[in-house]
Design a protein around this motif. Sequence first.
Motif, short mmCIF file in Angstrom:
data_model
loop_
_atom_site.label_atom_id
_atom_site.label_comp_id
_atom_site.label_asym_id
_atom_site.label_seq_id
_atom_site.Cartn_x
_atom_site.Cartn_y
_atom_site.Cartn_z
N LEU A 9 0.85 -1.21 0.21
CA LEU A 9 0.06 0.01 0.06
C LEU A 9 0.73 1.24 0.00
O LEU A 9 0.57 2.30 -0.84
N GLU A 10 2.00 1.35 0.69
CA GLU A 10 2.71 2.38 0.56
C GLU A 10 3.58 2.69 -0.48
O GLU A 10 3.69 3.72 -0.89
N GLU A 11 3.82 1.37 -1.26
CA GLU A 11 4.56 1.50 -2.51
C GLU A 11 3.30 2.29 -3.38
O GLU A 11 3.97 2.98 -4.46
N LEU A 12 2.27 1.65 -3.54
CA LEU A 12 1.22 2.49 -4.36
C LEU A 12 1.08 3.71 -4.15
O LEU A 12 0.94 4.57 -5.33
N ARG A 13 0.92 4.17 -2.85
CA ARG A 13 0.89 5.64 -2.63
C ARG A 13 1.93 6.57 -2.96
O ARG A 13 2.01 7.55 -3.60
N SER A 14 3.18 5.76 -3.04
CA SER A 14 4.66 6.47 -3.50
C SER A 14 4.50 6.63 -5.08
O SER A 14 5.01 7.53 -5.59
N ARG A 15 3.44 5.96 -5.58
CA ARG A 15 3.47 6.07 -7.22
C ARG A 15 2.24 7.03 -7.54
O ARG A 15 2.01 7.18 -8.54
N GLY A 16 1.51 7.59 -6.30
CA GLY A 16 0.75 8.53 -6.52
C GLY A 16 -0.74 8.09 -6.54
O GLY A 16 -1.68 8.75 -6.88
N TYR A 17 -0.91 6.87 -6.28
CA TYR A 17 -2.40 6.31 -6.06
C TYR A 17 -2.94 6.44 -4.89
O TYR A 17 -2.34 6.37 -3.62
N ARG A 18 -4.21 6.83 -4.84
CA ARG A 18 -4.87 6.95 -3.51
C ARG A 18 -5.35 5.49 -3.21
O ARG A 18 -5.80 4.71 -3.93
#
Length: 148
Positions: A9-18
């Motif tokens: 989830l943190e990796e997805l957030r770092s890619r700009g995803y909510r």
Amino acid sequence: MPDEIETLLEELRSRGYRITMQRRLVIEMLSASTESHHSCEAVTEALAAQGARIDHATVYRVLQWLKDVGLIAQTDLGEGRDVYSWLGGERHHHLICLNCGRVISVDDSLFDSLRRILLKDYGFQARIEHFAIFGLCQDCAEKTASGE
């Protein structure tokens, strides 16, 4: 598993995803499941059984998003509906007999040369993640050839 989910989830957030609650619930359900294939309906039902109130359309949109970001693959296994498979483990593909319905799993390495040829000859980077090939299994092909 919870640490792995949080890292994802943190990796997805770092890619700009909510990361909405719906996305989180679907990710948690898919990653924790012992089943390798899930229909949208099955995901919706599993979430409802856990007490989550997420409608079918929302689950479908989350599944499409997960496919787009490369976490799951969408495949037609000839069951009249698409299934989704988590791409975290070893990738596999299926040979599906059109006569008897037998499903034979094949290793991902079978498609390595096809990926290389598509890239070399066409400049195309193929996402062959969870593929189904329809035809006849050896037994059915032999029966057909012998006229049975």
